[in-house]
Design an enzyme around this catalytic site. Structure first.
Site, PDB file in Angstrom:
ATOM      1  N   SER A  85       0.821  -1.213   0.000  1.00  0.00           N
ATOM      2  CA  SER A  85       0.000   0.000   0.000  1.00  0.00           C
ATOM      3  C   SER A  85       0.854   1.262   0.000  1.00  0.00           C
ATOM      4  O   SER A  85       0.373   2.345  -0.347  1.00  0.00           O
ATOM      5  CB  SER A  85      -0.906   0.016   1.234  1.00  0.00           C
ATOM      6  OG  SER A  85      -0.134  -0.029   2.416  1.00  0.00           O
ATOM      7  N   LYS A  86       2.129   1.135   0.368  1.00  0.00           N
ATOM      8  CA  LYS A  86       2.998   2.309   0.462  1.00  0.00           C
ATOM      9  C   LYS A  86       3.327   2.917  -0.901  1.00  0.00           C
ATOM     10  O   LYS A  86       3.792   4.062  -0.968  1.00  0.00           O
ATOM     11  CB  LYS A  86       4.283   1.957   1.207  1.00  0.00           C
ATOM     12  CG  LYS A  86       4.062   1.526   2.659  1.00  0.00           C
ATOM     13  CD  LYS A  86       3.430   2.616   3.501  1.00  0.00           C
ATOM     14  CE  LYS A  86       3.388   2.227   4.973  1.00  0.00           C
ATOM     15  NZ  LYS A  86       2.809   3.292   5.817  1.00  0.00           N
ATOM     16  N   ASP A  87       3.088   2.180  -1.973  1.00  0.00           N
ATOM     17  CA  ASP A  87       3.252   2.765  -3.311  1.00  0.00           C
ATOM     18  C   ASP A  87       2.395   4.017  -3.449  1.00  0.00           C
ATOM     19  O   ASP A  87       2.789   4.996  -4.090  1.00  0.00           O
ATOM     20  CB  ASP A  87       2.813   1.774  -4.400  1.00  0.00           C
ATOM     21  CG  ASP A  87       3.811   0.667  -4.640  1.00  0.00           C
ATOM     22  OD1 ASP A  87       4.847   0.630  -3.954  1.00  0.00           O
ATOM     23  OD2 ASP A  87       3.545  -0.177  -5.520  1.00  0.00           O
ATOM     24  N   ALA A 144       4.039   6.989  -1.547  1.00  0.00           N
ATOM     25  CA  ALA A 144       5.331   7.371  -2.130  1.00  0.00           C
ATOM     26  C   ALA A 144       5.120   8.194  -3.396  1.00  0.00           C
ATOM     27  O   ALA A 144       5.704   9.280  -3.554  1.00  0.00           O
ATOM     28  CB  ALA A 144       6.161   6.131  -2.440  1.00  0.00           C
TER      29      ALA A 144
END
Length: 346
Positions: free
Chosen positions: A47-49, A52
């Site tokens: 989910s950090k895409d 970022a």
């Protein structure tokens, strides 16, 4: 003659629109309908895409990032991988301060993506100069032209999920979601997603998953920071020993805590029951579903969405290693090591 090629311009265009998958066997004994938002389908497998790409593109739009800039960040692994991936596509250098609690797999992945990695001791206070928070701040001050993402205190962390994850879940459930259950680390995912869903329907319950050894649950209930709550735990990317500004505690209805051991076994159970090879926090959120069900949280009409943050490949040396599980004391009479399934033919 021109031939049209149906291709993406780069992998960043694949971020978001992750699938909602019904949980069947593992939820068979639970009351209600349960669905996983499988964030491992993002190109960086987490989910950090979303944050970022969103935070970096916002920094570009506002002129904070310029050609030749260096991006500095603190990470337990996933955010760092996503930032390194975005940096490659956009042409930035990347320096990451990583907690020593992060799996070796994650640290090796960060180096493979061209990031310069500083591994910092996990079990020190947030204001200790060796902590990954303070190391990142120091590196930012030392590296000319650097930009510190600072996901724990960056409100864009919330905004990224408010603009993507929340609308996706609302659309995928046709507005019929009754509960959102999500792990809380920086708090961006649960806060942004929860804020959007609450605006659509204030009756939707937003439930955060916390770790034993973390301060978040007690802070939510008392609005007081209790240092006595803090002790070492093993789950990465869940819980905190500080209060992140990227957590909107007013959006969250309640927290529930899960143990390292049960979360690890539940992640392994997900693999064998649903065919979903997911990470430690996905096990934690599924363990929370079991505990919430046992406490009578759900009815037969409940439509519960759990966010599965990342992929199991990042935990091969941890929860998917029998040796690691055994070293932690996670195999006992209830959870024994299975008979050896690998047969070597000589």
């Amino acid at each position: 003659m021109e031939h049209k090629i149906n291709a993406y311009n780069n992998i960043l265009e694949l971020i978001g629109d992750t699938p909602l998958v019904k949980l069947n066997r593992i939820a068979a004994s639970l009351t209600g309908n349960f669905y996983a938002k499988v964030e491992a389908f993002n190109p960086g497998h987490s989910s950090k895409d979303r944050i970022a790409a969103y935070i970096i593109e916002e920094a570009e739009r506002t002129g904070i990032l310029a050609e030749g800039s260096t991006i500095v960040e603190t990470t337990s692994g996933n955010t760092g991988f996503s930032i390194a991936m975005v940096s490659i596509i956009k042409g930035y250098e990347c320096i990451l301060a990583v907690s020593s609690k992060s799996s070796k797999d994650k640290i090796d992945m960060l180096r493979s993506m061209g990031a310069k990695v500083y591994v910092c001791p996990a079990h020190v206070s947030a204001d200790d100069p060796r902590s990954y928070y303070e190391v990142a701040k120091r590196l930012h001050s030392e590296v000319k032209g650097s930009v510190y993402i600072n996901q724990y205190f960056n409100k864009l962390n919330i905004e990224a999920h408010y603009k993507s994850t929340g609308p996706e879940i609302w659309k995928q459930t046709n507005g019929n979601i009754t509960h959102l259950v999500a792990c809380s680390g920086t708090g961006g995912t649960i806060s942004g997603t929860g804020r959007y869903l609450k605006e659509k329907n204030p009756n939707i319950k937003i439930i955060g998953v916390d770790a034993f050894g973390s301060v978040l649950k007690k802070f939510h209930e008392t609005r007081e920071f209790d240092n006595d709550e803090i002790y070492p735990y093993r789950i990465e990317g869940l819980g905190k020993n500080l209060i992140p500004a990227a957590t909107d505690f007013d959006v969250i209805d309640k927290f529930i805590k899960v143990t390292d051991e049960e979360s690890a076994h539940t992640a392994r159970e997900l693999c064998k029951s649903e065919g979903l090879f997911v990470g430690y926090t996905s096990g934690a959120v599924t363990q929370a579903l079991k505990q919430l069900d046992a406490a009578g949280e759900f009815t037969k009409d409940s439509n519960v969405v759990a966010i599965f943050p990342d992929h199991g490949s990042r935990y091969m040396s941890k929860i998917y290693s029998d040796q690691w599980m055994n070293d932690q004391g996670f195999f006992d009479s209830k959870n024994v090591v299975e008979a050896e399934k690998i047969q070597v033919i000589k």
